[in-house]
Design a protein around this motif. Sequence first.
Motif, short mmCIF file in Angstrom:
data_model
loop_
_atom_site.label_atom_id
_atom_site.label_comp_id
_atom_site.label_asym_id
_atom_site.label_seq_id
_atom_site.Cartn_x
_atom_site.Cartn_y
_atom_site.Cartn_z
N ALA A 86 45.23 49.39 43.47
CA ALA A 86 44.91 48.39 42.46
C ALA A 86 43.47 48.62 42.00
O ALA A 86 42.60 48.91 42.82
CB ALA A 86 45.07 46.97 43.00
N THR A 87 43.24 48.50 40.69
CA THR A 87 41.93 48.76 40.12
C THR A 87 41.60 47.72 39.05
O THR A 87 42.50 47.03 38.55
CB THR A 87 41.89 50.15 39.45
OG1 THR A 87 42.77 50.14 38.31
CG2 THR A 87 42.30 51.25 40.42
N PRO A 88 40.32 47.62 38.66
CA PRO A 88 39.96 46.70 37.57
C PRO A 88 40.71 47.00 36.28
O PRO A 88 41.09 46.07 35.56
CB PRO A 88 38.46 46.93 37.43
CG PRO A 88 38.01 47.34 38.79
CD PRO A 88 39.14 48.19 39.33
N GLN A 89 40.93 48.28 35.96
CA GLN A 89 41.63 48.62 34.73
C GLN A 89 43.05 48.07 34.73
O GLN A 89 43.53 47.56 33.70
CB GLN A 89 41.66 50.14 34.54
CG GLN A 89 42.41 50.62 33.31
CD GLN A 89 41.75 50.24 32.00
OE1 GLN A 89 40.58 49.84 31.98
NE2 GLN A 89 42.49 50.34 30.91
N VAL A 142 44.19 38.55 38.37
CA VAL A 142 44.18 38.43 39.83
C VAL A 142 45.55 38.75 40.42
O VAL A 142 45.67 39.47 41.41
CB VAL A 142 43.72 37.01 40.24
CG1 VAL A 142 43.91 36.80 41.74
CG2 VAL A 142 42.27 36.78 39.85
N ARG A 143 46.59 38.24 39.78
CA ARG A 143 47.94 38.45 40.29
C ARG A 143 48.32 39.93 40.26
O ARG A 143 49.01 40.43 41.15
CB ARG A 143 48.94 37.63 39.47
CG ARG A 143 50.35 37.62 40.04
CD ARG A 143 51.20 36.51 39.43
NE ARG A 143 51.21 36.55 37.98
CZ ARG A 143 50.60 35.67 37.20
NH1 ARG A 143 49.91 34.67 37.74
NH2 ARG A 143 50.66 35.76 35.88
N ALA A 144 47.86 40.66 39.24
CA ALA A 144 48.18 42.08 39.13
C ALA A 144 47.61 42.88 40.29
O ALA A 144 48.09 43.98 40.59
CB ALA A 144 47.64 42.63 37.81
N ALA A 145 46.57 42.35 40.94
CA ALA A 145 45.92 43.06 42.04
C ALA A 145 46.33 42.54 43.41
O ALA A 145 45.74 42.93 44.42
CB ALA A 145 44.40 42.97 41.89
N GLN A 146 47.33 41.69 43.47
CA GLN A 146 47.78 41.19 44.76
C GLN A 146 48.49 42.29 45.55
O GLN A 146 49.36 42.98 45.01
CB GLN A 146 48.72 40.00 44.57
CG GLN A 146 48.04 38.73 44.10
CD GLN A 146 47.03 38.21 45.11
OE1 GLN A 146 47.19 38.39 46.31
NE2 GLN A 146 45.99 37.55 44.62
N PRO A 147 48.14 42.48 46.82
CA PRO A 147 48.77 43.54 47.61
C PRO A 147 50.28 43.49 47.64
O PRO A 147 50.94 44.54 47.66
CB PRO A 147 48.18 43.30 49.01
CG PRO A 147 46.85 42.66 48.75
CD PRO A 147 47.07 41.78 47.54
N VAL A 188 39.26 42.88 42.58
CA VAL A 188 39.08 44.00 41.66
C VAL A 188 37.88 43.73 40.75
O VAL A 188 37.90 44.03 39.56
CB VAL A 188 40.35 44.31 40.84
CG1 VAL A 188 41.39 45.00 41.70
CG2 VAL A 188 40.92 43.05 40.21
N ASN A 189 36.86 43.12 41.33
CA ASN A 189 35.59 42.93 40.67
C ASN A 189 35.64 41.84 39.61
O ASN A 189 36.50 40.99 39.62
CB ASN A 189 35.11 44.25 40.07
CG ASN A 189 33.63 44.45 40.27
OD1 ASN A 189 32.86 43.52 40.13
ND2 ASN A 189 33.24 45.64 40.63
N LEU A 195 44.66 53.35 51.66
CA LEU A 195 45.17 52.53 50.56
C LEU A 195 44.02 51.62 50.14
O LEU A 195 43.60 50.74 50.89
CB LEU A 195 46.38 51.72 51.01
CG LEU A 195 47.56 52.53 51.58
CD1 LEU A 195 48.71 51.62 51.95
CD2 LEU A 195 48.02 53.60 50.59
N LEU A 196 43.51 51.84 48.93
CA LEU A 196 42.29 51.17 48.48
C LEU A 196 42.55 50.25 47.31
O LEU A 196 43.28 50.60 46.37
CB LEU A 196 41.24 52.20 48.06
CG LEU A 196 40.94 53.38 49.00
CD1 LEU A 196 39.81 54.22 48.41
CD2 LEU A 196 40.57 52.89 50.38
N ILE A 197 41.94 49.08 47.35
CA ILE A 197 41.84 48.20 46.18
C ILE A 197 40.40 48.28 45.72
O ILE A 197 39.48 47.90 46.45
CB ILE A 197 42.25 46.76 46.52
CG1 ILE A 197 43.75 46.71 46.86
CG2 ILE A 197 41.95 45.82 45.36
CD1 ILE A 197 44.26 45.31 47.18
N SER A 198 40.20 48.78 44.51
CA SER A 198 38.85 49.06 44.03
C SER A 198 38.19 47.83 43.43
O SER A 198 38.78 47.11 42.62
CB SER A 198 38.87 50.16 42.98
OG SER A 198 37.59 50.33 42.40
#
Length: 419
Positions: free
Chosen positions: A251-254, A16-21, A410-411, A180-183
């Motif tokens: 930011a993506t799930p990967q 979760v933290r890796a996908a924080q804006p 990110v799903n 700018l997309l977060i997938s």
Amino acid sequence: MIEPRDLLTRLFHTAVRAAQPEHCIAAFLPKAPKGRTIVIGAGKASAAMAQALEQHWPGPLEGVVVTRYGYAVPCKRLEILEAAHPVPDQAGEDAARRLFKQVQGLTEDDLVICLISGGGSSLLPVPGAGVTLADKQAINRALLKSGATISEMNCVRRHLSGIKGGRLAAACAPARVVNLLISDVPGDQPCDIASGPTVADPTTCADALDIVRRYGIELPAGARQLLESGSGETIKPGDPRLARVETHLIATPQMALEAAAAVARDAGVTPVLLGDRIEGEARDVGKVLGGIALQVRDHGQPVAAPCVLLSGGETTVTVRGQGRGGRNVEFLLSLAITLDGARAVYGLAGDTDGVDGQEEIAGALITPDTLARAWAANMPPRAHLDDNDGHGFFEKLGDSLVTGPTLTNVNDFRAILIL
């Protein structure tokens, strides 16, 4: 010594933290334009994205974004609106029309920064011609229960919309548009993230009709006419109005899976990334991953313990019961039944936005004694699975994973730890 619950929880929070804006938006910001800078956006992470943008943007800003109720954060220059998810409401329609109004009358010297993340589909419910908000609500509920994939659901949503499928980007022309997309979707296709309001859409009304027929979705007369006539067609690749649109996945799930894998390695556990786009019925995915986990434990294949099987994507649930469920807890309950109390195998599954299904619960954890504790509490696991009652099951056991709003998405995140 590894404490399984602690490690699994740390892996989830790391993802979760890796996908924080705040960690990923700065590197993708464009240069300031000669004219105005307008910000628009929608999704569960859009308010946090707007806040991060403000912190890194030195010049003038104006604009509005819409996020899920409870996901707003304070901004000084940008307006934050809230609306309903996953079933849209009038506040969402009003907010979407505000976004349209915000981008009227722009010039070639202006810049539009569009902040899009998962959840934007229900937060931008402008109905297409002949379709009402009540129609969209009914269709959305039917899609959510049907077992359709997120790509299939969003194809239908785009073609019944007055804003998705590139229509919002077309309204911005001739200004430059930077997406700018977060997938939150398997495959990271921009047209599927929030149903693609600011990107071209290669799918057609005919595709949407095929999906509706496949899942037996009842369409109101206006919605059926919109699709059958072709007048609900979206903005296609090559449309000149989208010539100045550029899109970045920030930011993506990967990315989230790789961040969790690094933490596992540091703990002396071998990470095995099974994929970031796993789809299918949640209970079926639980059976398959349970079988892989047992192969690891019993035969050391394809990797020896201690290891953790990491995966992302978005499973589906065909709702037949009356319970309180979500795809992550459905997966976990099926996984637990498949493992049948197998020693040394633990699991966690959660939605990185903090909401699994329609509950303010991210997911849950399982341990080797999950089934034994359930039987002792007179809670037959199979009966709860048949009733789509994953949240009811894990909540009674005290194994729910509750995070509150994570302000990103990110799903799904799944981790099966074998020691």
